[in-house]
Design a protein around this motif. Sequence first.
Motif, PDB file in Angstrom:
ATOM      1  N   SER A  33       0.866  -1.167   0.000  1.00 32.22           N
ATOM      2  CA  SER A  33       0.000   0.000   0.000  1.00 32.22           C
ATOM      3  C   SER A  33       0.903   1.218   0.000  1.00 32.22           C
ATOM      4  O   SER A  33       2.048   1.156   0.464  1.00 32.22           O
ATOM      5  CB  SER A  33      -0.899   0.019   1.238  1.00 32.22           C
ATOM      6  OG  SER A  33      -1.701  -1.126   1.289  1.00 32.22           O
ATOM      7  N   LEU A  45      -3.836   7.467   2.311  1.00 36.14           N
ATOM      8  CA  LEU A  45      -3.721   6.278   1.465  1.00 36.14           C
ATOM      9  C   LEU A  45      -3.992   6.660   0.016  1.00 36.14           C
ATOM     10  O   LEU A  45      -5.028   7.260  -0.284  1.00 36.14           O
ATOM     11  CB  LEU A  45      -4.728   5.226   1.933  1.00 36.14           C
ATOM     12  CG  LEU A  45      -4.810   3.924   1.150  1.00 36.14           C
ATOM     13  CD1 LEU A  45      -3.525   3.117   1.285  1.00 36.14           C
ATOM     14  CD2 LEU A  45      -6.018   3.096   1.624  1.00 36.14           C
ATOM     15  N   TYR A  48      -3.752   0.844  -2.899  1.00 39.48           N
ATOM     16  CA  TYR A  48      -3.716  -0.387  -2.111  1.00 39.48           C
ATOM     17  C   TYR A  48      -4.115  -1.563  -2.997  1.00 39.48           C
ATOM     18  O   TYR A  48      -4.720  -1.385  -4.063  1.00 39.48           O
ATOM     19  CB  TYR A  48      -4.617  -0.302  -0.881  1.00 39.48           C
ATOM     20  CG  TYR A  48      -6.088  -0.211  -1.199  1.00 39.48           C
ATOM     21  CD1 TYR A  48      -6.686   1.020  -1.477  1.00 39.48           C
ATOM     22  CD2 TYR A  48      -6.891  -1.350  -1.216  1.00 39.48           C
ATOM     23  CE1 TYR A  48      -8.035   1.107  -1.773  1.00 39.48           C
ATOM     24  CE2 TYR A  48      -8.240  -1.270  -1.503  1.00 39.48           C
ATOM     25  CZ  TYR A  48      -8.810  -0.034  -1.782  1.00 39.48           C
ATOM     26  OH  TYR A  48     -10.152   0.045  -2.077  1.00 39.48           O
ATOM     27  N   GLY A  49      -3.747  -2.747  -2.530  1.00 36.11           N
ATOM     28  CA  GLY A  49      -4.076  -3.940  -3.302  1.00 36.11           C
ATOM     29  C   GLY A  49      -3.328  -3.990  -4.615  1.00 36.11           C
ATOM     30  O   GLY A  49      -2.251  -3.407  -4.773  1.00 36.11           O
ATOM     31  N   ASN A  88       3.881   0.247   2.507  1.00 41.22           N
ATOM     32  CA  ASN A  88       3.757  -0.661   3.644  1.00 41.22           C
ATOM     33  C   ASN A  88       3.167  -1.990   3.179  1.00 41.22           C
ATOM     34  O   ASN A  88       2.521  -2.062   2.124  1.00 41.22           O
ATOM     35  CB  ASN A  88       2.942  -0.045   4.787  1.00 41.22           C
ATOM     36  CG  ASN A  88       1.518  -0.562   4.867  1.00 41.22           C
ATOM     37  OD1 ASN A  88       0.644  -0.151   4.109  1.00 41.22           O
ATOM     38  ND2 ASN A  88       1.275  -1.505   5.788  1.00 41.22           N
TER      39      ASN A  88
END
Lengths: 109, 122
Positions: A33, A45, A48-49, A88
Amino acid sequence: SSELTQDPAVSVALGQTVRITCQGDSLRSYYASWYQQKPGQAPVLVIYGKNNRPSGIPDRFSGSSSGNTASLTITGAQAEDEADYYCNSRDSSGNHLAVFGGGTKLTVL
Amino acid sequence: QVQLVESGGGVVQPGGSLRLSCAASGFTFSSYGMHWVRQAPGKGLEWVAFIRYDGSNKYYADSVKGRFTISRDNSKNTLYLQMNSLRAEDTAVYYCAKDLADGDYEFIFDYWGQGTLVTVSS
Protein backbone atom coordinates in the motif's frame (compact mmCIF):
# COMPACT_ATOMS: atom_id res chain seq x y z
CA SER A 1 10.50 -9.07 10.83
CA SER A 2 10.56 -8.00 7.18
CA GLU A 3 12.01 -4.77 5.88
CA LEU A 4 10.93 -2.53 3.01
CA THR A 5 13.50 -0.41 1.18
CA GLN A 6 12.78 2.85 -0.64
CA ASP A 7 15.03 5.40 -2.34
CA PRO A 8 15.32 8.41 0.00
CA ALA A 9 14.65 11.00 -2.69
CA VAL A 10 13.32 11.23 -6.23
CA SER A 11 12.65 14.23 -8.45
CA VAL A 12 10.44 14.75 -11.48
CA ALA A 13 9.79 17.60 -13.87
CA LEU A 14 6.31 19.07 -13.77
CA GLY A 15 3.98 17.06 -16.00
CA GLN A 16 6.36 14.14 -16.41
CA THR A 17 6.04 10.58 -15.14
CA VAL A 18 7.81 9.29 -12.05
CA ARG A 19 8.08 5.83 -10.50
CA ILE A 20 8.76 5.32 -6.80
CA THR A 21 9.86 1.82 -5.82
CA CYS A 22 9.71 -0.32 -2.70
CA GLN A 23 11.62 -3.57 -2.25
CA GLY A 24 11.21 -6.32 0.29
CA ASP A 25 10.67 -10.03 0.76
CA SER A 26 7.15 -9.51 2.13
CA LEU A 27 6.13 -8.12 -1.28
CA ARG A 28 6.42 -11.63 -2.74
CA SER A 29 3.42 -12.55 -0.56
CA TYR A 30 1.50 -9.32 -0.04
CA TYR A 31 0.68 -6.26 -2.10
CA ALA A 32 2.12 -2.94 -1.01
CA SER A 33 0.00 0.00 0.00
CA TRP A 34 1.18 3.55 -0.63
CA TYR A 35 0.70 6.69 1.47
CA GLN A 36 1.30 10.34 0.67
CA GLN A 37 2.34 12.65 3.49
CA LYS A 38 2.72 16.40 3.15
CA PRO A 39 4.55 18.47 5.80
CA GLY A 40 2.61 18.77 9.03
CA GLN A 41 -0.18 16.50 7.82
CA ALA A 42 -1.26 12.94 8.45
CA PRO A 43 -0.54 10.32 5.79
CA VAL A 44 -3.17 9.66 3.13
CA LEU A 45 -3.72 6.28 1.47
CA VAL A 46 -3.28 6.62 -2.31
CA ILE A 47 -2.92 3.03 -3.58
CA TYR A 48 -3.72 -0.39 -2.11
CA GLY A 49 -4.08 -3.94 -3.30
CA LYS A 50 -3.25 -4.85 -6.88
CA ASN A 51 -3.91 -1.28 -8.07
CA ASN A 52 -6.80 0.30 -6.19
CA ARG A 53 -7.31 3.99 -5.55
CA PRO A 54 -9.46 5.24 -2.66
CA SER A 55 -12.20 7.67 -3.51
CA GLY A 56 -10.82 11.12 -4.25
CA ILE A 57 -7.35 10.01 -5.33
CA PRO A 58 -6.56 11.22 -8.88
CA ASP A 59 -6.14 8.57 -11.54
CA ARG A 60 -2.62 9.78 -12.30
CA PHE A 61 -1.62 7.58 -9.32
CA SER A 62 -1.21 3.89 -10.09
CA GLY A 63 0.47 0.87 -8.55
CA SER A 64 2.17 -2.27 -9.80
CA SER A 65 4.19 -5.14 -8.46
CA SER A 66 6.73 -7.68 -9.70
CA GLY A 67 8.57 -10.18 -7.56
CA ASN A 68 9.88 -8.41 -4.48
CA THR A 69 9.35 -4.91 -5.86
CA ALA A 70 6.30 -2.68 -5.74
CA SER A 71 6.02 0.58 -7.63
CA LEU A 72 3.95 3.73 -7.35
CA THR A 73 3.71 5.62 -10.63
CA ILE A 74 2.53 9.20 -10.99
CA THR A 75 1.72 9.97 -14.61
CA GLY A 76 1.83 13.70 -15.25
CA ALA A 77 3.13 14.83 -11.86
CA GLN A 78 1.62 18.01 -10.45
CA ALA A 79 3.13 20.51 -8.05
CA GLU A 80 0.73 19.32 -5.34
CA ASP A 81 2.19 15.81 -5.59
CA GLU A 82 5.40 16.99 -3.91
CA ALA A 83 5.40 15.01 -0.66
CA ASP A 84 6.86 12.05 1.19
CA TYR A 85 5.63 8.68 -0.01
CA TYR A 86 5.65 5.54 2.14
CA CYS A 87 4.99 1.94 1.19
CA ASN A 88 3.76 -0.66 3.64
CA SER A 89 2.76 -4.29 3.68
CA ARG A 90 2.03 -7.08 6.07
CA ASP A 91 5.04 -8.87 7.45
CA SER A 92 5.50 -12.24 5.77
CA SER A 93 7.05 -14.00 8.74
CA GLY A 94 3.66 -14.91 10.21
CA ASN A 95 4.04 -12.58 13.18
CA HIS A 96 0.97 -10.40 12.46
CA LEU A 97 2.99 -7.25 11.96
CA ALA A 98 2.92 -4.35 9.56
CA VAL A 99 6.06 -2.86 8.05
CA PHE A 100 6.74 0.49 6.41
CA GLY A 101 9.42 1.56 4.01
CA GLY A 102 11.69 4.40 5.03
CA GLY A 103 9.91 6.84 2.73
CA THR A 104 10.76 8.67 -0.50
CA LYS A 105 10.83 12.45 -0.70
CA LEU A 106 9.36 13.43 -4.08
CA THR A 107 10.37 16.82 -5.47
CA VAL A 108 8.45 18.25 -8.44
CA LEU A 109 10.72 20.57 -10.41
CA GLN B 1 -17.36 11.30 7.00
CA VAL B 2 -14.79 9.29 8.93
CA GLN B 3 -13.12 11.21 11.74
CA LEU B 4 -10.39 10.06 14.08
CA VAL B 5 -9.32 12.46 16.82
CA GLU B 6 -6.39 11.60 19.06
CA SER B 7 -5.75 13.10 22.47
CA GLY B 8 -3.62 12.51 25.55
CA GLY B 9 -0.17 13.41 24.27
CA GLY B 10 2.24 15.52 26.25
CA VAL B 11 5.61 15.61 27.96
CA VAL B 12 6.53 12.74 30.26
CA GLN B 13 9.72 11.74 32.02
CA PRO B 14 11.63 8.57 31.07
CA GLY B 15 10.07 5.61 32.84
CA GLY B 16 6.72 7.35 33.05
CA SER B 17 3.32 6.44 31.65
CA LEU B 18 0.77 8.03 29.37
CA ARG B 19 -2.57 6.97 27.92
CA LEU B 20 -3.61 8.06 24.45
CA SER B 21 -7.19 8.08 23.23
CA CYS B 22 -8.67 8.15 19.73
CA ALA B 23 -12.32 9.11 19.32
CA ALA B 24 -13.85 7.68 16.16
CA SER B 25 -16.94 8.76 14.24
CA GLY B 26 -18.48 8.47 10.80
CA PHE B 27 -18.24 4.68 10.52
CA THR B 28 -19.26 1.54 12.43
CA PHE B 29 -16.33 1.51 14.84
CA SER B 30 -17.19 -1.93 16.23
CA SER B 31 -16.75 -3.53 12.78
CA TYR B 32 -13.15 -2.49 12.07
CA GLY B 33 -9.72 -3.24 13.41
CA MET B 34 -7.71 -0.25 14.52
CA HIS B 35 -4.02 0.60 14.65
CA TRP B 36 -1.57 2.96 16.26
CA VAL B 37 1.26 4.22 14.05
CA ARG B 38 3.97 6.61 15.19
CA GLN B 39 6.44 8.98 13.58
CA ALA B 40 9.51 10.27 15.39
CA PRO B 41 10.46 13.88 14.57
CA GLY B 42 11.88 14.05 11.05
CA LYS B 43 11.66 10.27 10.65
CA GLY B 44 9.48 7.74 8.87
CA LEU B 45 6.36 5.88 9.89
CA GLU B 46 6.48 2.99 12.34
CA TRP B 47 3.56 0.67 13.01
CA VAL B 48 3.00 0.23 16.75
CA ALA B 49 -0.02 -1.93 17.47
CA PHE B 50 -3.28 -3.41 16.16
CA ILE B 51 -6.51 -4.50 17.83
CA ARG B 52 -9.15 -6.59 16.15
CA TYR B 53 -12.69 -5.18 15.78
CA ASP B 54 -13.95 -7.04 18.84
CA GLY B 55 -10.77 -6.74 20.88
CA SER B 56 -10.12 -10.48 20.66
CA ASN B 57 -6.63 -10.18 19.18
CA LYS B 58 -3.89 -7.63 19.71
CA TYR B 59 -0.53 -7.41 17.98
CA TYR B 60 2.48 -5.27 18.78
CA ALA B 61 5.74 -4.15 17.25
CA ASP B 62 8.76 -5.69 18.97
CA SER B 63 9.89 -2.20 20.01
CA VAL B 64 6.86 -1.71 22.29
CA LYS B 65 5.87 -5.27 23.24
CA GLY B 66 5.51 -5.64 26.99
CA ARG B 67 5.37 -1.87 27.55
CA PHE B 68 2.38 -0.69 25.51
CA THR B 69 -1.19 -2.00 25.62
CA ILE B 70 -3.81 -1.32 22.97
CA SER B 71 -7.48 -1.50 23.91
CA ARG B 72 -10.87 -0.28 22.74
CA ASP B 73 -14.32 0.53 24.07
CA ASN B 74 -16.83 -0.08 21.30
CA SER B 75 -19.64 1.43 23.40
CA LYS B 76 -17.72 4.73 23.37
CA ASN B 77 -16.24 4.44 19.85
CA THR B 78 -12.83 4.98 21.37
CA LEU B 79 -9.40 3.41 20.89
CA TYR B 80 -6.69 3.60 23.55
CA LEU B 81 -2.95 3.13 23.87
CA GLN B 82 -1.54 2.72 27.37
CA MET B 83 2.17 3.44 27.29
CA ASN B 84 4.34 2.44 30.26
CA SER B 85 8.09 2.50 30.89
CA LEU B 86 8.48 5.24 28.32
CA ARG B 87 11.87 5.87 26.75
CA ALA B 88 13.35 8.81 24.87
CA GLU B 89 13.06 6.81 21.67
CA ASP B 90 9.28 6.66 22.09
CA THR B 91 9.14 10.39 21.36
CA ALA B 92 6.90 10.72 18.30
CA VAL B 93 3.61 11.82 16.87
CA TYR B 94 1.17 8.99 17.47
CA TYR B 95 -1.55 8.43 14.90
CA CYS B 96 -4.56 6.19 15.19
CA ALA B 97 -5.58 4.63 11.92
CA LYS B 98 -8.52 2.55 10.73
CA ASP B 99 -7.92 -0.78 9.01
CA LEU B 100 -9.40 -1.11 5.53
CA ALA B 101 -10.94 -4.55 6.18
CA ASP B 102 -14.44 -4.99 7.57
CA GLY B 103 -14.36 -7.72 10.20
CA ASP B 104 -10.84 -8.91 9.41
CA TYR B 105 -7.53 -7.13 9.02
CA GLU B 106 -5.36 -6.18 6.10
CA PHE B 107 -2.81 -3.91 7.73
CA ILE B 108 -3.89 -1.24 5.24
CA PHE B 109 -4.61 2.12 6.84
CA ASP B 110 -7.43 3.89 5.01
CA TYR B 111 -8.12 6.73 7.47
CA TRP B 112 -5.77 8.48 9.85
CA GLY B 113 -6.20 10.95 12.67
CA GLN B 114 -4.15 14.14 12.88
CA GLY B 115 -1.89 12.69 15.56
CA THR B 116 -0.87 13.59 19.09
CA LEU B 117 2.71 14.38 20.11
CA VAL B 118 4.36 12.42 22.89
CA THR B 119 7.67 13.75 24.18
CA VAL B 120 9.72 11.67 26.59
CA SER B 121 12.28 13.89 28.25
CA SER B 122 13.65 14.73 31.66
